[in-house]
Structure formats: structure tokens, C-alpha cells
Scaffold this motif. Structure first.
Motif, PDB file in Angstrom:
ATOM      1  N   LEU A 158     -10.192  -4.112  -1.534  1.00 44.49           N
ATOM      2  CA  LEU A 158     -11.158  -3.108  -1.100  1.00 44.49           C
ATOM      3  C   LEU A 158     -10.499  -2.044  -0.231  1.00 44.49           C
ATOM      4  N   LEU A 159     -10.868  -0.792  -0.480  1.00 40.61           N
ATOM      5  CA  LEU A 159     -10.472   0.303   0.401  1.00 40.61           C
ATOM      6  C   LEU A 159     -11.525   0.473   1.490  1.00 40.61           C
ATOM      7  N   VAL A 209     -15.165   3.647  -7.428  1.00 44.16           N
ATOM      8  CA  VAL A 209     -16.222   3.724  -6.423  1.00 44.16           C
ATOM      9  C   VAL A 209     -17.486   3.175  -7.078  1.00 44.16           C
ATOM     10  N   TYR A 210     -18.128   2.205  -6.445  1.00 47.35           N
ATOM     11  CA  TYR A 210     -19.233   1.508  -7.096  1.00 47.35           C
ATOM     12  C   TYR A 210     -20.296   1.081  -6.083  1.00 47.35           C
ATOM     13  N   LEU A 223     -11.363  10.739  -1.693  1.00 51.61           N
ATOM     14  CA  LEU A 223     -12.449   9.777  -1.522  1.00 51.61           C
ATOM     15  C   LEU A 223     -13.056   9.916  -0.130  1.00 51.61           C
ATOM     16  N   ALA A 224     -14.380   9.765  -0.065  1.00 53.66           N
ATOM     17  CA  ALA A 224     -15.135   9.745   1.196  1.00 53.66           C
ATOM     18  C   ALA A 224     -15.245  11.111   1.849  1.00 53.66           C
ATOM     19  N   GLU A 235     -12.626   0.208  -4.503  1.00 55.19           N
ATOM     20  CA  GLU A 235     -11.717  -0.905  -4.763  1.00 55.19           C
ATOM     21  C   GLU A 235     -10.602  -0.453  -5.692  1.00 55.19           C
ATOM     22  N   ALA A 236      -9.409  -0.963  -5.475  1.00 58.81           N
ATOM     23  CA  ALA A 236      -8.272  -0.636  -6.329  1.00 58.81           C
ATOM     24  C   ALA A 236      -8.396  -1.353  -7.676  1.00 58.81           C
ATOM     25  N   MET A 237      -8.300  -0.600  -8.768  1.00 56.12           N
ATOM     26  CA  MET A 237      -8.355  -1.195 -10.101  1.00 56.12           C
ATOM     27  C   MET A 237      -6.968  -1.636 -10.574  1.00 56.12           C
TER      28      MET A 237
END
Length: 217
Positions: A34-35, A55-56, A77-78, A94-96
């Protein structure tokens, strides 16, 4: 990739870019790490340096993921969450795959924006483009067939990463496209049989991007 290549910062003068680089810290993420988590207080701005971040949101029972978007190198992001009245992350990231991001602390980023007008203007332009992209995503989910949405996703990844880019898993891709894994598998197979894509495991090549683009109405 370095920060000078990031679309948000591409037009900054060398002095402004140098100030930004001084604040950015590289954070490495393993696949599945997780980021940030939905509801956490916003810590800063993130820029993808390497890899792929999804992003989910989770459904009310906390089980099913709805993937809102994925971001590869150079994407931010963000950026919206920073300016919310209640600055918490509205979704999780989250990193894929193994990834790296630049993390710029929130307070320092605000100081830079206030002190350097070119950065503020670049941020406004970026947010305007992002709004247009989100409206396009909504249009795609409502009006386009799965095959068209898949073709558009493949072309976007090709433009961002070049030939030989890596596909998310079918469940992740299905969540992103607003469908089910079986439909993703069926449509990938069709594109492969028609020679519109080449597959090696999860690596994809698009031999004729214009032929693939012709599928999109």
C-alpha cells in the motif's frame, strides 16, 4: 525518469525544478504494498517514478475492489486530496508491481506552490486536464463496449510505456474497465487472434496502433 520529465513539472524553470527535487524523497514499493489507505490523513504528493500504481475503493462490505484508475511513470497521485477541506485520502493506492514513487511532504509542497507562481499555474493546468480525463473515463464506462474500453486502455499504456508494456491481472483489469475477468480474457483472446496485439505472458506489444484504434467509436 526524473522530475523534469513529469508533465506537471515539465514547464518549470530550472530554479523551480531544483527546489522541488530538493524536497522529493524516493519511496520503493513491493508488489501489493500500500502507498496510502482510504481515510488516512494526507501526507503529501506522490509522483510515480517507476512501475504501476492502482487507485481503488472497496465496497461497503470491504471485499470487492473498484479500480478507479492506474498510474504509471510520470503520473501524479493525491494531488486533489491535498486541497480537500478534510484532507484525507478518498481512495486507496497500491503497487501492482515493484514500483518507485517520489514523495513530496504536504507542508513543503504548499510552501513551494505559494513561493513559486509557475508551480501553482502548472498545478492548475494539470488539475484541469485530470478533470477532463475523469469525464472521459465516465463516458467510456457508460457508453463504450468492453472491447472498446480494452483497446483504449492498451493504447494509453502503449503511449505511456512503449512496446512490451505489462498488463495488470485479469481481475484488476476487469475492475478498471468496469466488467468481469471472463470478459477481459475473451476480448484479449479476440485481439490476439486478430493479430492486433502480441502476448508473451503479461507482456503486450501492439504491432499496428492505428488498427487497434479503429475499434474505438
Amino acid at each position: 525518469m526524473d522530475l523534469a520529465q513529469v508533465p506537471l513539472f515539465r514547464e518549470l524553470a530550472a530554479e523551480d525544478l531544483k527546489a522541488l527535487v530538493a524536497e522529493a524523497q524516493v519511496r520503493r514499493l513491493s508488489k501489493g504494498e500500500l502507498l496510502f489507505l482510504e481515510g488516512e490523513s494526507v501526507r503529501g504528493l506522490f509522483v510515480v517514478r517507476k512501475g504501476l500504481i492502482k487507485v481503488y475503493k472497496l465496497d461497503p462490505e470491504g471485499r470487492k475492489q473498484v479500480v478507479l484508475h492506474t498510474e504509471g511513470p510520470g503520473r501524479v497521485l493525491a494531488e486533489v486530496a491535498l486541497f480537500l477541506e478534510r484532507p484525507t485520502y478518498p481512495a486507496s493506492a497500491e503497487a501492482m508491481e515493484e514500483s518507485e514513487v517520489w514523495a513530496i511532504p504536504k507542508d513543503r509542497f504548499f510552501q513551494l506552490v505559494e513561493a513559486r507562481p509557475p508551480l501553482a499555474r502548472a498545478l492548475l493546468r494539470y488539475l484541469a486536464r485530470r478533470q477532463g480525463q475523469l469525464l472521459h473515463l465516465l463516458d467510456r464506462l457508460v457508453f463504450h463496449e468492453v472491447r472498446e474500453r480494452l483497446a483504449e486502455f492498451l493504447l494509453e499504456r502503449l503511449e505511456a510505456e512503449g512496446q512490451g508494456f505489462r498488463l495488470p491481472t485479469n481481475p484488476d483489469l476487469a475492475a478498471l474497465l468496469g466488467t468481469v475477468p471472463e470478459a477481459v480474457s475473451r476480448n484479449l483472446g479476440e485481439l490476439y487472434r486478430r493479430g492486433l496485439i502480441r502476448l508473451s505472458g503479461r507482456q503486450v506489444e501492439v504491432p499496428d496502433p492505428e488498427a487497434l484504434r479503429a475499434l474505438i467509436r
